[in-house]
Structure formats: structure tokens, C-alpha cells
Design a protein around this motif. Structure first.
Motif, PDB file in Angstrom:
ATOM      1  N   ARG A  26     -31.318  13.184  53.638  1.00  0.00           N
ATOM      2  CA  ARG A  26     -30.976  14.085  52.537  1.00  0.00           C
ATOM      3  C   ARG A  26     -32.157  15.003  52.258  1.00  0.00           C
ATOM      4  O   ARG A  26     -33.309  14.633  52.479  1.00  0.00           O
ATOM      5  CB  ARG A  26     -30.636  13.306  51.263  1.00  0.00           C
ATOM      6  N   VAL A  27     -31.841  16.181  51.747  1.00  0.00           N
ATOM      7  CA  VAL A  27     -32.882  17.089  51.297  1.00  0.00           C
ATOM      8  C   VAL A  27     -32.448  17.702  49.975  1.00  0.00           C
ATOM      9  O   VAL A  27     -31.295  18.095  49.800  1.00  0.00           O
ATOM     10  CB  VAL A  27     -33.165  18.191  52.352  1.00  0.00           C
ATOM     11  N   ALA A  28     -33.383  17.728  49.014  1.00  0.00           N
ATOM     12  CA  ALA A  28     -33.132  18.328  47.703  1.00  0.00           C
ATOM     13  C   ALA A  28     -33.765  19.703  47.670  1.00  0.00           C
ATOM     14  O   ALA A  28     -34.951  19.858  47.966  1.00  0.00           O
ATOM     15  CB  ALA A  28     -33.695  17.447  46.590  1.00  0.00           C
ATOM     16  N   LEU A  29     -32.964  20.719  47.315  1.00  0.00           N
ATOM     17  CA  LEU A  29     -33.404  22.108  47.283  1.00  0.00           C
ATOM     18  C   LEU A  29     -33.195  22.694  45.895  1.00  0.00           C
ATOM     19  O   LEU A  29     -32.400  22.180  45.095  1.00  0.00           O
ATOM     20  CB  LEU A  29     -32.592  22.939  48.290  1.00  0.00           C
ATOM     21  N   THR A  30     -33.895  23.786  45.632  1.00  0.00           N
ATOM     22  CA  THR A  30     -33.692  24.516  44.387  1.00  0.00           C
ATOM     23  C   THR A  30     -32.215  24.861  44.236  1.00  0.00           C
ATOM     24  O   THR A  30     -31.567  25.330  45.179  1.00  0.00           O
ATOM     25  CB  THR A  30     -34.512  25.813  44.382  1.00  0.00           C
ATOM     26  N   ARG A  31     -31.675  24.647  43.062  1.00  0.00           N
ATOM     27  CA  ARG A  31     -30.264  24.944  42.818  1.00  0.00           C
ATOM     28  C   ARG A  31     -30.053  26.451  42.722  1.00  0.00           C
ATOM     29  O   ARG A  31     -30.721  27.150  41.967  1.00  0.00           O
ATOM     30  CB  ARG A  31     -29.801  24.272  41.522  1.00  0.00           C
ATOM     31  N   SER A  32     -29.128  26.972  43.512  1.00  0.00           N
ATOM     32  CA  SER A  32     -28.790  28.396  43.490  1.00  0.00           C
ATOM     33  C   SER A  32     -27.441  28.571  44.166  1.00  0.00           C
ATOM     34  O   SER A  32     -26.904  27.632  44.775  1.00  0.00           O
ATOM     35  CB  SER A  32     -29.851  29.234  44.218  1.00  0.00           C
TER      36      SER A  32
ATOM     37  N   ALA B 116     -31.737  21.558  60.111  1.00  0.00           N
ATOM     38  CA  ALA B 116     -30.299  21.801  59.985  1.00  0.00           C
ATOM     39  C   ALA B 116     -29.768  20.936  58.853  1.00  0.00           C
ATOM     40  O   ALA B 116     -30.083  19.742  58.763  1.00  0.00           O
ATOM     41  CB  ALA B 116     -29.582  21.472  61.283  1.00  0.00           C
ATOM     42  N   VAL B 117     -28.960  21.566  57.986  1.00  0.00           N
ATOM     43  CA  VAL B 117     -28.396  20.837  56.850  1.00  0.00           C
ATOM     44  C   VAL B 117     -26.882  20.961  56.864  1.00  0.00           C
ATOM     45  O   VAL B 117     -26.325  21.965  57.300  1.00  0.00           O
ATOM     46  CB  VAL B 117     -28.953  21.337  55.508  1.00  0.00           C
ATOM     47  N   GLY B 118     -26.231  19.913  56.371  1.00  0.00           N
ATOM     48  CA  GLY B 118     -24.782  19.884  56.271  1.00  0.00           C
ATOM     49  C   GLY B 118     -24.322  20.098  54.845  1.00  0.00           C
ATOM     50  O   GLY B 118     -24.986  20.793  54.065  1.00  0.00           O
ATOM     51  N   PRO B 119     -23.193  19.502  54.485  1.00  0.00           N
ATOM     52  CA  PRO B 119     -22.579  19.804  53.187  1.00  0.00           C
ATOM     53  C   PRO B 119     -23.395  19.319  51.993  1.00  0.00           C
ATOM     54  O   PRO B 119     -24.276  18.465  52.107  1.00  0.00           O
ATOM     55  CB  PRO B 119     -21.230  19.089  53.270  1.00  0.00           C
ATOM     56  N   VAL B 120     -23.051  19.881  50.850  1.00  0.00           N
ATOM     57  CA  VAL B 120     -23.639  19.448  49.583  1.00  0.00           C
ATOM     58  C   VAL B 120     -23.134  18.048  49.254  1.00  0.00           C
ATOM     59  O   VAL B 120     -21.939  17.735  49.402  1.00  0.00           O
ATOM     60  CB  VAL B 120     -23.260  20.428  48.462  1.00  0.00           C
ATOM     61  N   LEU B 121     -24.040  17.182  48.820  1.00  0.00           N
ATOM     62  CA  LEU B 121     -23.693  15.812  48.426  1.00  0.00           C
ATOM     63  C   LEU B 121     -23.641  15.752  46.901  1.00  0.00           C
ATOM     64  O   LEU B 121     -24.669  15.893  46.229  1.00  0.00           O
ATOM     65  CB  LEU B 121     -24.725  14.824  48.966  1.00  0.00           C
ATOM     66  N   THR B 122     -22.460  15.550  46.364  1.00  0.00           N
ATOM     67  CA  THR B 122     -22.293  15.580  44.903  1.00  0.00           C
ATOM     68  C   THR B 122     -22.353  14.192  44.273  1.00  0.00           C
ATOM     69  O   THR B 122     -22.431  14.073  43.053  1.00  0.00           O
ATOM     70  CB  THR B 122     -20.951  16.233  44.547  1.00  0.00           C
ATOM     71  N   ASP B 123     -22.298  13.163  45.124  1.00  0.00           N
ATOM     72  CA  ASP B 123     -22.212  11.802  44.583  1.00  0.00           C
ATOM     73  C   ASP B 123     -23.535  11.061  44.639  1.00  0.00           C
ATOM     74  O   ASP B 123     -23.573   9.826  44.632  1.00  0.00           O
ATOM     75  CB  ASP B 123     -21.145  11.012  45.323  1.00  0.00           C
ATOM     76  N   VAL B 124     -24.652  11.815  44.718  1.00  0.00           N
ATOM     77  CA  VAL B 124     -25.967  11.176  44.733  1.00  0.00           C
ATOM     78  C   VAL B 124     -26.758  11.665  43.525  1.00  0.00           C
ATOM     79  O   VAL B 124     -26.585  12.814  43.080  1.00  0.00           O
ATOM     80  CB  VAL B 124     -26.728  11.497  46.042  1.00  0.00           C
ATOM     81  N   PRO B 125     -27.645  10.822  42.970  1.00  0.00           N
ATOM     82  CA  PRO B 125     -28.433  11.248  41.809  1.00  0.00           C
ATOM     83  C   PRO B 125     -29.354  12.411  42.176  1.00  0.00           C
ATOM     84  O   PRO B 125     -29.966  12.430  43.257  1.00  0.00           O
ATOM     85  CB  PRO B 125     -29.244   9.993  41.457  1.00  0.00           C
ATOM     86  N   HIS B 126     -29.457  13.393  41.270  1.00  0.00           N
ATOM     87  CA  HIS B 126     -30.375  14.507  41.501  1.00  0.00           C
ATOM     88  C   HIS B 126     -30.659  15.196  40.173  1.00  0.00           C
ATOM     89  O   HIS B 126     -29.878  15.087  39.214  1.00  0.00           O
ATOM     90  CB  HIS B 126     -29.796  15.511  42.499  1.00  0.00           C
ATOM     91  N   ASP B 127     -31.772  15.903  40.118  1.00  0.00           N
ATOM     92  CA  ASP B 127     -32.133  16.642  38.918  1.00  0.00           C
ATOM     93  C   ASP B 127     -31.182  17.824  38.715  1.00  0.00           C
ATOM     94  O   ASP B 127     -30.639  18.365  39.685  1.00  0.00           O
ATOM     95  CB  ASP B 127     -33.564  17.159  39.028  1.00  0.00           C
TER      96      ASP B 127
ATOM     97  N   LEU C 268     -25.867  26.132  47.280  1.00  0.00           N
ATOM     98  CA  LEU C 268     -24.575  25.500  47.018  1.00  0.00           C
ATOM     99  C   LEU C 268     -23.493  25.924  48.012  1.00  0.00           C
ATOM    100  O   LEU C 268     -22.355  25.454  47.919  1.00  0.00           O
ATOM    101  CB  LEU C 268     -24.105  25.842  45.598  1.00  0.00           C
ATOM    102  N   ARG C 269     -23.829  26.812  48.943  1.00  0.00           N
ATOM    103  CA  ARG C 269     -22.807  27.257  49.892  1.00  0.00           C
ATOM    104  C   ARG C 269     -22.242  26.087  50.679  1.00  0.00           C
ATOM    105  O   ARG C 269     -22.989  25.228  51.147  1.00  0.00           O
ATOM    106  CB  ARG C 269     -23.407  28.265  50.875  1.00  0.00           C
ATOM    107  N   PRO C 270     -20.938  26.067  50.877  1.00  0.00           N
ATOM    108  CA  PRO C 270     -20.358  24.998  51.695  1.00  0.00           C
ATOM    109  C   PRO C 270     -20.704  25.194  53.164  1.00  0.00           C
ATOM    110  O   PRO C 270     -20.987  26.307  53.614  1.00  0.00           O
ATOM    111  CB  PRO C 270     -18.846  25.168  51.459  1.00  0.00           C
ATOM    112  N   GLY C 271     -20.688  24.084  53.918  1.00  0.00           N
ATOM    113  CA  GLY C 271     -20.824  24.209  55.360  1.00  0.00           C
ATOM    114  C   GLY C 271     -22.142  23.710  55.912  1.00  0.00           C
ATOM    115  O   GLY C 271     -22.862  22.915  55.300  1.00  0.00           O
ATOM    116  N   THR C 272     -22.487  24.228  57.088  1.00  0.00           N
ATOM    117  CA  THR C 272     -23.640  23.793  57.875  1.00  0.00           C
ATOM    118  C   THR C 272     -24.559  24.982  58.145  1.00  0.00           C
ATOM    119  O   THR C 272     -24.080  26.025  58.615  1.00  0.00           O
ATOM    120  CB  THR C 272     -23.176  23.189  59.210  1.00  0.00           C
ATOM    121  N   TYR C 273     -25.848  24.828  57.862  1.00  0.00           N
ATOM    122  CA  TYR C 273     -26.792  25.947  57.982  1.00  0.00           C
ATOM    123  C   TYR C 273     -28.119  25.464  58.557  1.00  0.00           C
ATOM    124  O   TYR C 273     -28.400  24.261  58.613  1.00  0.00           O
ATOM    125  CB  TYR C 273     -27.045  26.584  56.608  1.00  0.00           C
ATOM    126  N   GLY C 274     -28.946  26.439  58.945  1.00  0.00           N
ATOM    127  CA  GLY C 274     -30.327  26.160  59.255  1.00  0.00           C
ATOM    128  C   GLY C 274     -31.193  26.405  58.040  1.00  0.00           C
ATOM    129  O   GLY C 274     -30.842  27.181  57.144  1.00  0.00           O
TER     130      GLY C 274
END
Length: 376
Positions: free
Chosen positions: A57-63, A82-93, A67-73
């Protein structure tokens, strides 16, 4: 009288100086729009801070970007992941977004690293990035040898992939595993201005207006080495090159179809977007666009790709969406409306320029499967 003459001379000198400065600024802005470092991401993407990365997992600045769906570099100097989808069911700030971390291909995602979300997911070559056997080949082009990857397949319809603005031939690797599963040979082209390829004579890109001849050379190469026909799959300016090829190439009758991702169909709008993204002052944008058009040879007597829908003779699949700020999708909509017998437009929302696969990989590949099946 002398005072009036002196004043007029001073005003004239000031105006001439301002005009010269404007011309110089316009040329500078034109260079900013057209002179790209190979593989350097396009400007304009927001910088995101890495807050943490661990356990896939990687935590990034919220913007909106993170928040774009999908897979990106994720790209930064000396860093690629490379990152995949947003994980909404994990604790985060509240000020962060957590995404699935698929791979860190270069460097490390240390806290505080400033990264940009890009459509280029893979680095390397088809073997190192995807585990696909390939051959490194040189395609004879008008300016010299053009490096390309050839991924073999059992069919005699080849797919030639052509990257676009701000990327390299690594970007089209996102579709290579899918095309390989369909047993389609793939030729991944690097063209003038890319690393390892000849430079453009003036050092500038021309939004496909001259680069299409390198694609023409790739078509000739494919036909010489076993292809009976080809499908051209282009992103951005690569899509413009594909349209130029089907309109101008002596081998156009061997082109079975076109796949256009985020096609550049309006030079003026794309040049304006590039200049603006490189922080050209708003007052200079019109001059910058005119200067860029002049330097790139995009004269008024030159028709942009797709300007004549009646010239199309092959099926076309377009992936494009309303969030593309560099290549507006309205020309794609007009082209599809003008030729519903040949052109299919798949609208992809929440995707920036060149990232239609990234936003919805499964939907993209299913549309591609349906399009390619009759052409194999």
C-alpha cells in the motif's frame, strides 16, 4: 516639432522593443510546447507527497488526481512505481488516499517524496517488465534506424503500437500482455526524437505531421517480415500519426484498422494546452500557439488528421473522454458522429490525456477485444 518627433521615435522604439520581446517570448513558448525530453512526463500534473508505503500500500496526498480510478505509474526523479485502485476499507488520515502498491520498479517511495501520477505503468522492455520474449529490431527510416520491440505471435495481422506526448515506447506496454493473449504479433515503435532514434532535423516535435513517416517505415517493415496486414494502435500524437498513415501512406490498403487513444485532432488546442501547462503567461498564449504552429510546419493549408471523415476506409476505435485537457475530445465526437459506419467512440471519464487504459483496464481491453476479433 522636434519634441513631437523625438516622442514618436521613442514610442516607435518602445513598440518595436515590445514586439521583439513578444516574438522572442513566443518562440520560447513554442519551444516549451514542442521540444520534449524523451520519456519526460507532460507538465501540469499535480505533485503528490508520499506519506507512507508498506505491505503493498502507499498513502498519497488526497486530491482529485490521487483519487482517480484505475492503474497508474508514480514518477519522480530516480523513482518509478505502479499503483492500482484506491483502497477505501483501510485506515488512513483524512488528508491522504491509500492505493494498492503493485510494484516499485526504480528507487524507493520514501515519506516526503514528491511524485506525479502518470499513464506509464511499466519501465524496461517487454521481457524485464512483462516476462514476454521479444526481439530488439531496427527499422530503416528516412532519418536512420528506428529501434523497436517485436513481440512474436501466431497470427499474420500485426499490431504496431505508437506512443504519444510525454511518454516513450514503454507506455504502450500496458496493452502488450492482452495482445499477446490474442496471439497477435506486436511491433512497439520508437520514432524520431526518442531515445536511441534519430533526432528530428529541427529538434522539435510536429504533432505527427512529420513523424507519421516513421510509422510508415514500420508498416513496411512488418509487411516485409510476415504481416499480411496491420492494425495501428496510437496514443496522442501516435494516434495522429496513425490517421496520417491511413490517409497518406502508399501501403494504406494493408491497414486493417485503427485504435486511437486520446487522439490529437486539433493542433491549435493541443499547442495551447501544452504552452499553458508549461506556465506560458496567458497574454502570450496566442502568440506562442502561432509561433509553435509556424515552427512545426502546421500551416493553415495543412489539414489536421481526421479533418476529412470521408477519407476513412477502415474501422476505427477511439478511446477518449471529457477530462482530457491537452487533446479535447469534441473532435473525436465529431469524427464518430460523421462516420458511424466505421468509427466507434468509447467514452472514458475521469482520465487525463493518454490514460484511457489506466482509468478502466478491463473495460478498455474488452472493447479492444471486440474490435480486433474481426480483424485478426
Amino acid at each position: 516639432m522636434r519634441t513631437a518627433t523625438a516622442t514618436a521615435a521613442a514610442v516607435t522604439t518602445t513598440l518595436l522593443g515590445a514586439g521583439a520581446a513578444a516574438i522572442a517570448a513566443g518562440r520560447y513558448a513554442a519551444d516549451a510546447a514542442l521540444r520534449h525530453e524523451p520519456g519526460r512526463p507532460l507538465p501540469g500534473g499535480p505533485k503528490l507527497s508520499v506519506h507512507s508505503s508498506a505491505d503493498g500500500r502507499v498513502a498519497l496526498t488526497r486530491s482529485l488526481a490521487s483519487l482517480r480510478p484505475g492503474t497508474y505509474g508514480l514518477d519522480a526523479p530516480g523513482v518509478h512505481a505502479a499503483v492500482g485502485p484506491v483502497l477505501t476499507d483501510v485506515p488512513h488520515d483524512p488528508d491522504t488516499v491509500v492505493r494498492r502498491l503493485l510494484a516499485v520498479t526504480h528507487g524507493s517511495l520514501d515519506p516526503g517524496t514528491r511524485v506525479t501520477l502518470t499513464p506509464q505503468v511499466h519501465l524496461g522492455n517487454p521481457r524485464t517488465a512483462l516476462g514476454l520474449d521479444h526481439a530488439d529490431v531496427d527499422i530503416p527510416g528516412e532519418l536512420g534506424a528506428l529501434p523497436a520491440w517485436f513481440v512474436p505471435g501466431a497470427r499474420d495481422t500485426w499490431v504496431i503500437t505508437v506512443h504519444g506526448l510525454g511518454t516513450s515506447r514503454e507506455h504502450p506496454m500496458v496493452v502488450m500482455p492482452f495482445l499477446h493473449r490474442l496471439r497477435l504479433p506486436v511491433l512497439g515503435l520508437a520514432y524520431r526524437g526518442d531515445l536511441g532514434a534519430p533526432a528530428s532535423p529541427d529538434g522539435l516535435g510536429h504533432l505527427g505531421e512529420s513523424e507519421w513517416r516513421d510509422l510508415d517505415a514500420a508498416i513496411r517493415y512488418a509487411l516485409r517480415y510476415g504481416a499480411r496486414r496491420v492494425v495501428l494502435h496510437g496514443w496522442s500524437t501516435g494516434a495522429a500519426m496513425a490517421l496520417h498513415a491511413v490517409e497518406r501512406s502508399a501501403l494504406a490498403d494493408r491497414i486493417a484498422g485503427l485504435v486511437l487513444d486520446s487522439p490529437v485532432l486539433d493542433w491549435h488546442a493541443t499547442l495551447r494546452g501544452l504552452a499553458a501547462a508549461r506556465r506560458t503567461p496567458a497574454a502570450l498564449l496566442p502568440l506562442a500557439v502561432r509561433a509553435a504552429e509556424g515552427r512545426a510546419g502546421l500551416r493553415s493549408d495543412r489539414r489536421p488528421p481526421g479533418a476529412d471523415p470521408g477519407a476513412l476506409r477502415v474501422p476505427v476505435l477511439i478511446f477518449h473522454g471529457p477530462d482530457d485537457t491537452l487533446a479535447p475530445w469534441e473532435p473525436s465526437r465529431r469524427l464518430a458522429a460523421a462516420r458511424p459506419d466505421l468509427v466507434t467512440l468509447r467514452t472514458v471519464r475521469h482520465a487525463p490525456h493518454g490514460a484511457m487504459w489506466n482509468a478502466d483496464p478491463a473495460g478498455y481491453e474488452e472493447a479492444l477485444r471486440r474490435f480486433l476479433t474481426p480483424l485478426m
